[in-house]
Motif scaffolding. Structure first.
Motif, PDB file in Angstrom:
ATOM      1  N   LYS A  15       0.679  -1.221  -0.124  1.00 37.82           N
ATOM      2  CA  LYS A  15      -0.048   0.014  -0.034  1.00 37.82           C
ATOM      3  C   LYS A  15       0.977   1.176   0.202  1.00 37.82           C
ATOM      4  O   LYS A  15       0.656   2.112  -0.786  1.00 37.82           O
ATOM      5  CB  LYS A  15      -1.075  -0.149   1.380  1.00 37.82           C
ATOM      6  N   ILE A  16       1.887   1.151   0.691  1.00 33.58           N
ATOM      7  CA  ILE A  16       2.819   2.197   0.905  1.00 33.58           C
ATOM      8  C   ILE A  16       3.561   2.676  -0.380  1.00 33.58           C
ATOM      9  O   ILE A  16       3.577   3.757  -1.126  1.00 33.58           O
ATOM     10  CB  ILE A  16       4.029   2.050   1.780  1.00 33.58           C
ATOM     11  N   LEU A  17       3.937   1.471  -0.952  1.00 35.95           N
ATOM     12  CA  LEU A  17       4.557   1.844  -2.452  1.00 35.95           C
ATOM     13  C   LEU A  17       3.622   2.176  -3.673  1.00 35.95           C
ATOM     14  O   LEU A  17       3.698   2.853  -4.416  1.00 35.95           O
ATOM     15  CB  LEU A  17       5.280   0.463  -3.001  1.00 35.95           C
ATOM     16  N   GLY A  18       2.267   1.473  -3.488  1.00 33.75           N
ATOM     17  CA  GLY A  18       1.265   2.121  -4.412  1.00 33.75           C
ATOM     18  C   GLY A  18       1.163   3.451  -4.279  1.00 33.75           C
ATOM     19  O   GLY A  18       0.874   4.188  -5.553  1.00 33.75           O
ATOM     20  N   ALA A  19       0.990   3.905  -2.996  1.00 34.80           N
ATOM     21  CA  ALA A  19       0.626   5.519  -3.000  1.00 34.80           C
ATOM     22  C   ALA A  19       2.164   6.303  -3.353  1.00 34.80           C
ATOM     23  O   ALA A  19       1.720   7.233  -3.954  1.00 34.80           O
ATOM     24  CB  ALA A  19       0.406   5.777  -1.331  1.00 34.80           C
ATOM     25  N   ALA A  20       3.163   5.782  -2.814  1.00 34.74           N
ATOM     26  CA  ALA A  20       4.169   6.347  -3.274  1.00 34.74           C
ATOM     27  C   ALA A  20       4.550   6.534  -4.745  1.00 34.74           C
ATOM     28  O   ALA A  20       5.014   7.609  -5.298  1.00 34.74           O
ATOM     29  CB  ALA A  20       5.573   5.774  -2.529  1.00 34.74           C
ATOM     30  N   ILE A  21       4.430   5.488  -5.413  1.00 32.84           N
ATOM     31  CA  ILE A  21       4.419   5.853  -6.991  1.00 32.84           C
ATOM     32  C   ILE A  21       3.712   6.661  -7.528  1.00 32.84           C
ATOM     33  O   ILE A  21       4.135   7.455  -8.352  1.00 32.84           O
ATOM     34  CB  ILE A  21       4.086   4.176  -7.578  1.00 32.84           C
ATOM     35  N   HIS A  22       2.415   7.039  -7.121  1.00 25.41           N
ATOM     36  CA  HIS A  22       1.481   7.729  -7.669  1.00 25.41           C
ATOM     37  C   HIS A  22       1.825   9.156  -7.013  1.00 25.41           C
ATOM     38  O   HIS A  22       1.795  10.180  -7.829  1.00 25.41           O
ATOM     39  CB  HIS A  22       0.083   7.311  -7.427  1.00 25.41           C
ATOM     40  N   LEU A  23       2.435   9.281  -6.032  1.00 25.12           N
ATOM     41  CA  LEU A  23       2.598  10.560  -5.549  1.00 25.12           C
ATOM     42  C   LEU A  23       4.145  11.123  -6.232  1.00 25.12           C
ATOM     43  O   LEU A  23       4.096  12.250  -6.596  1.00 25.12           O
ATOM     44  CB  LEU A  23       2.949  10.672  -4.013  1.00 25.12           C
ATOM     45  N   LEU A  58      12.589   4.064   0.043  1.00 21.05           N
ATOM     46  CA  LEU A  58      11.228   4.041  -0.644  1.00 21.05           C
ATOM     47  C   LEU A  58      11.195   4.458  -2.028  1.00 21.05           C
ATOM     48  O   LEU A  58      10.330   3.635  -2.914  1.00 21.05           O
ATOM     49  CB  LEU A  58      10.453   5.167   0.297  1.00 21.05           C
ATOM     50  N   ALA A  59      11.706   5.365  -2.754  1.00 23.94           N
ATOM     51  CA  ALA A  59      11.746   5.682  -4.109  1.00 23.94           C
ATOM     52  C   ALA A  59      12.198   4.367  -4.941  1.00 23.94           C
ATOM     53  O   ALA A  59      11.629   4.277  -5.737  1.00 23.94           O
ATOM     54  CB  ALA A  59      12.296   6.886  -4.247  1.00 23.94           C
ATOM     55  N   ARG A  60      13.354   3.923  -4.515  1.00 24.74           N
ATOM     56  CA  ARG A  60      14.119   2.807  -5.267  1.00 24.74           C
ATOM     57  C   ARG A  60      13.067   1.586  -4.980  1.00 24.74           C
ATOM     58  O   ARG A  60      12.871   0.927  -6.068  1.00 24.74           O
ATOM     59  CB  ARG A  60      15.315   2.360  -4.622  1.00 24.74           C
ATOM     60  N   SER A  61      12.386   1.287  -3.890  1.00 25.29           N
ATOM     61  CA  SER A  61      11.523   0.361  -3.898  1.00 25.29           C
ATOM     62  C   SER A  61      10.257   0.377  -4.732  1.00 25.29           C
ATOM     63  O   SER A  61       9.731  -0.466  -5.263  1.00 25.29           O
ATOM     64  CB  SER A  61      11.085  -0.121  -2.418  1.00 25.29           C
ATOM     65  N   ALA A  62       9.597   1.863  -4.966  1.00 28.52           N
ATOM     66  CA  ALA A  62       8.738   2.049  -5.606  1.00 28.52           C
ATOM     67  C   ALA A  62       9.035   1.912  -7.041  1.00 28.52           C
ATOM     68  O   ALA A  62       8.133   1.324  -7.932  1.00 28.52           O
ATOM     69  CB  ALA A  62       8.344   3.631  -5.325  1.00 28.52           C
ATOM     70  N   GLU A  68       8.107  -4.108 -11.794  1.00 29.72           N
ATOM     71  CA  GLU A  68       7.421  -5.561 -11.702  1.00 29.72           C
ATOM     72  C   GLU A  68       5.995  -5.457 -12.379  1.00 29.72           C
ATOM     73  O   GLU A  68       5.707  -6.509 -13.171  1.00 29.72           O
ATOM     74  CB  GLU A  68       7.566  -5.912 -10.153  1.00 29.72           C
ATOM     75  N   GLU A  69       5.231  -4.494 -11.918  1.00 31.21           N
ATOM     76  CA  GLU A  69       3.936  -4.431 -12.335  1.00 31.21           C
ATOM     77  C   GLU A  69       3.932  -4.074 -13.917  1.00 31.21           C
ATOM     78  O   GLU A  69       3.087  -4.910 -14.381  1.00 31.21           O
ATOM     79  CB  GLU A  69       3.165  -3.211 -11.559  1.00 31.21           C
ATOM     80  N   GLN A  70       4.886  -3.555 -14.463  1.00 35.09           N
ATOM     81  CA  GLN A  70       4.722  -3.338 -15.891  1.00 35.09           C
ATOM     82  C   GLN A  70       5.137  -4.517 -16.501  1.00 35.09           C
ATOM     83  O   GLN A  70       4.551  -4.788 -17.728  1.00 35.09           O
ATOM     84  CB  GLN A  70       5.783  -2.051 -16.247  1.00 35.09           C
ATOM     85  N   PHE A  71       6.016  -5.333 -15.941  1.00 38.00           N
ATOM     86  CA  PHE A  71       6.198  -6.587 -16.652  1.00 38.00           C
ATOM     87  C   PHE A  71       5.011  -7.392 -16.844  1.00 38.00           C
ATOM     88  O   PHE A  71       5.044  -7.939 -17.914  1.00 38.00           O
ATOM     89  CB  PHE A  71       7.314  -7.373 -15.854  1.00 38.00           C
ATOM     90  N   LEU A  93       0.118   2.390 -22.401  1.00 31.67           N
ATOM     91  CA  LEU A  93       0.581   2.504 -20.816  1.00 31.67           C
ATOM     92  C   LEU A  93       1.174   3.802 -20.399  1.00 31.67           C
ATOM     93  O   LEU A  93       0.815   4.123 -19.360  1.00 31.67           O
ATOM     94  CB  LEU A  93       1.836   1.495 -20.715  1.00 31.67           C
ATOM     95  N   PHE A  94       1.638   4.534 -21.384  1.00 29.66           N
ATOM     96  CA  PHE A  94       1.770   5.967 -21.168  1.00 29.66           C
ATOM     97  C   PHE A  94       0.427   7.021 -21.140  1.00 29.66           C
ATOM     98  O   PHE A  94       0.495   7.749 -20.200  1.00 29.66           O
ATOM     99  CB  PHE A  94       3.082   6.344 -22.212  1.00 29.66           C
TER     100      PHE A  94
END
Length: 199
Positions: A15-23, A58-62, A68-71, A93-94
């Motif tokens: 959940k943290i990573l999902g939110a961080a990606i969007h932010l 956090l950013a690196r993990s995001a 991985e999701e894009q894969f 995707l873009f």
């Protein structure tokens, strides 16, 4: 145990990573602090440090999760028939990101950040670019097998497609309707690519 808030499901790394990606996609790396990310999740900033030792971590993990999701999305696109359909689905995707609050590709956001110019961040950026270029190269090679003697330099074309879509995304960002502009430019670009590869 991770902290939770009332009436919210338990806080998880995902959940943290999902939110961080969007932010990060909307505000960039330097435009955000751990407190702002925590506020978005309606938790206290120290709770983030249970899962991540720093904003860089956090950013690196995001970016890793984003890759991985894009894969998996690329694997779905592979099921489509024909080079044209696959390339247009890839460009979507873009376009979808621009249509969602003008978000940029996380790679495009992070590649210009100073902290991402050091290892292991650079490695993660290179893996994302490689994943895209490898997939595009394989897609072009498959088209060549189906239509012999049509494509000569799949890797070069794959690199050009990836770099061009990232650039088209950035160029479209300031237009009145970024998603519509991106789709129009991407279509024109792919018309050129498909003409080139059909020789």
């Amino acid at each position: 145990m991770a902290s939770t808030t009332k009436n919210h499901s338990p806080l998880t790394r995902e959940k943290i990573l999902g939110a961080a990606i969007h932010l990060f996609q909307r505000h960039g790396f330097n435009g955000l602090g751990m407190r702002q990310i925590a506020d978005c999740l309606q938790i206290k900033a120290p709770s983030l440090y249970y899962h991540f030792k720093s904003k860089d971590d956090l950013a690196r993990s995001a970016l890793q999760q984003y890759r991985e999701e894009q894969f998996y999305r690329l694997q779905e696109i592979e099921k489509l028939d024909g080079l044209t359909e696959k390339l247009y689905a890839y460009s979507e995707l873009f376009a979808e990101m621009l249509n969602d609050e003008k978000r940029l590709c996380l790679y495009l956001v992070m590649v210009r950040e100073a902290s991402f110019q050091q290892e292991p961040c650079v490695s993660e950026l290179r893996l994302f670019a490689k994943q895209n270029i490898d997939w595009l190269e394989d897609t072009l090679c498959q088209a060549k097998k189906e239509s012999p003697q049509t494509i000569e330099t799949e890797r070069d074309i794959a690199e050009i497609i990836f770099a061009s879509l990232e650039g088209i995304m950035a160029t479209s960002l300031n237009d009145e309707n970024p998603c519509k502009s991106f789709r129009s430019r991407a279509k024109s670009f792919f018309n050129i690519i498909l003409l080139t590869t059909a020789r």
